[in-house]
Design an enzyme around this catalytic site. Sequence first.
Site, short mmCIF file in Angstrom:
data_model
loop_
_atom_site.label_atom_id
_atom_site.label_comp_id
_atom_site.label_asym_id
_atom_site.label_seq_id
_atom_site.Cartn_x
_atom_site.Cartn_y
_atom_site.Cartn_z
CE LYS A 1 9.28 2.12 9.97
NZ LYS A 1 9.09 3.07 11.04
CD GLU B 1 -2.49 -1.02 2.82
OE1 GLU B 1 -2.62 0.07 3.40
OE2 GLU B 1 -2.84 -2.10 3.29
NE ARG C 1 3.08 6.31 16.45
CZ ARG C 1 3.95 5.66 15.69
NH1 ARG C 1 3.90 5.82 14.38
NH2 ARG C 1 4.86 4.90 16.21
CE LYS D 1 5.77 4.64 6.68
NZ LYS D 1 5.60 5.95 7.27
CD GLU E 1 -0.44 8.15 8.39
OE1 GLU E 1 -0.70 7.18 9.11
OE2 GLU E 1 0.58 8.84 8.51
NE ARG F 1 -2.00 2.84 12.66
CZ ARG F 1 -1.07 1.90 12.81
NH1 ARG F 1 0.21 2.18 12.66
NH2 ARG F 1 -1.41 0.68 13.12
CG PHE G 1 -4.16 1.65 6.74
CD1 PHE G 1 -3.97 0.97 7.94
CD2 PHE G 1 -3.71 2.96 6.64
CE1 PHE G 1 -3.39 1.60 9.01
CE2 PHE G 1 -3.11 3.59 7.71
CZ PHE G 1 -2.95 2.92 8.90
P1 AMP Z 1 6.62 5.06 10.99
O1 AMP Z 1 5.83 6.17 11.57
O2 AMP Z 1 7.79 5.51 10.20
O3 AMP Z 1 6.92 3.99 12.01
O4 AMP Z 1 5.73 4.30 9.89
C1 AMP Z 1 4.57 3.58 10.19
C2 AMP Z 1 3.40 4.50 10.06
O5 AMP Z 1 3.07 4.73 8.70
C3 AMP Z 1 2.11 3.99 10.61
O6 AMP Z 1 2.06 4.08 12.00
C4 AMP Z 1 1.10 4.90 9.93
O7 AMP Z 1 0.97 6.10 10.65
C5 AMP Z 1 1.77 5.28 8.64
N1 AMP Z 1 1.09 4.81 7.43
C6 AMP Z 1 0.95 5.53 6.31
N2 AMP Z 1 0.30 4.84 5.36
C7 AMP Z 1 0.02 3.64 5.88
C8 AMP Z 1 -0.65 2.48 5.37
N3 AMP Z 1 -1.11 2.41 4.12
N4 AMP Z 1 -0.74 1.41 6.21
C9 AMP Z 1 -0.25 1.45 7.47
N5 AMP Z 1 0.38 2.51 7.98
C10 AMP Z 1 0.52 3.60 7.20
#
Ligand code: AMP
Length: 550
Positions: free
Chosen positions: A420, A246, A268, A248, A298, A253, A337
Amino acid sequence: MKYQKLVDVYEAIAATTKRLEKTAILAEFFKEVDEETLPEVVLMSLGTVFPPWSEEEQGLADKLLMKAIANVVGVSVSNVEDQVREQGDIGGAAEKLYNKKAQTTFFSKPLEIDFVFTNLRKLAKISGDRSTSRKIAIVLELLSSATGTEAKYIARTIIEELRIGVGEGIVRDAISQAFDVEKSIADRAHMLTNDLGLVARVAKEEGEEGLKKLNLSPGKPVKPMLAQLSDGIEVSIEEMGEAICETKYDGIRTQIHKKGDEINLFTRRLENISKAIPEMINYIRNAFPDEDFIAEGEIIATKDNKPISFQYMLQRVRRKYNIEKAIEDVPLKLYLFDLLYFKKPMIDEPLAMRRKALEEIVDTSSEQINLSTMLKARPENIQDAEDLFNESIAEGHEGIMIKNPKEPYIPGIRGKKMLKFKAEPETLDVVVVGGTYGVGKRANFIGSYKVALQDDNEQLKTVAHVATGLDDETLAELTELMNKYKIVSKGTKIEVEPRIILEIAYSEIVKSPEYEAGYSLRFPVVKRIREDKGLRDIDTVDRLKSMFKG
Ligand code: AMP
């Protein structure tokens, strides 16, 4: 039960740095406490009187607390301020001042835990006319019946900073030890309810069987499942065999809870942000059936329909006034999502099923409510996933997520179920523990920030000083925050409470005896202030070690 008993426990816990000892002391105490008081004691051992998702906060400015202390011990406010500087915190200062005070005996009854708890909760409920003086009256009543050590911890509970080195992990372990329940069962119950008070009570009254029955319920946010880094699109898809990829999105979140007529949005960190973005509630109401549900997505800020910096999203969430104008200036979009609850809990279903159910119930005809762009990838069609990555970047998004379609949703876990893959090199989330004022033109700003990671025992370990990456506006903002959270200052150096989370980039991880983490970062640069993250979201020394290339 007497508050002094709890305070004795705090003191015993603070006297040891060993996690196991802290846990054992707390566990012994939990066993002694009756059912009614137990949830209160559990929250208070975390330095608060509200569960983490509660919108309520005590809202008493440090100044007012110092004024109350000054009043009770009969000194001037500046006297209290001096003590705070010397002791490093308001609680320590209160204790010192109480102990210095001539032995006055108040004709008051000893404080009870429930009385302290109820009164601290009242602080949050007071608003409107004369709220300040009404709040002060409550604090004065508590403080004037308190002993020195009690005053220390009442003050620390008011500012929600107990300083005894206890976090949710220790409390959860203490519950499992006290009531002889499996750690993993207590953990799951905690993740699903985010209410350690409730977990403790159920553990005491009904044991493991009771805990197993606890489940998520709309209205109470669960800790989100977190993502790990992917080592590369191809390897990750090969490892999973089949993956859901998907886009990102770079926003916030959001967990959406509908219960009855009420819709609430949580970050979060389980903060309720519904009031700041009311238009989103309306869009969501129109796009979902009239059933209770929990969904995740998101929310991003846009301009001319295109994604714009995450900072705008933060500004929207922070905003308390002129919300109407902000709605117009910074339009928002939601990309959904996941679906965690629809008529019943769904987290044990595989992701593919949850996604399918989400697609079936959401109406995406409005511009604001969307499903995340996704495709199913297998080792045979890696190219599709790579194309999605490139398109996502070209559209201004961060990268892609690679998720295992067969996996359930496990709250609070950072596992291999969700990965990710970003365009940018990896960053670390760290907490600021100190800083140094600049020189010359920047003498009024704190220009260098001492930052820390957390270890396994939730203890902070310094890892670097970061001084670049900040424009003047952000420097000013950070300096103001630093002053707000200041504990002590010495010359141009200050130490602060661990409240400010920074995301930092760096060129390399190096071994370094100079920092408590044992490692440090070369050329650290601040990417942004992460107001959406809290102390428990910061990265760990373990992660840093695993990233060290030697
Ligand atoms: P990080 O904040 O770098 O740990 O990346 C994970 C975060 O990406 C998640 O906690 C979400 O806030 C965000 N995110 C963005 N798009 C998506 C998606 N399609 N699915 C899940 N998380 C996503």
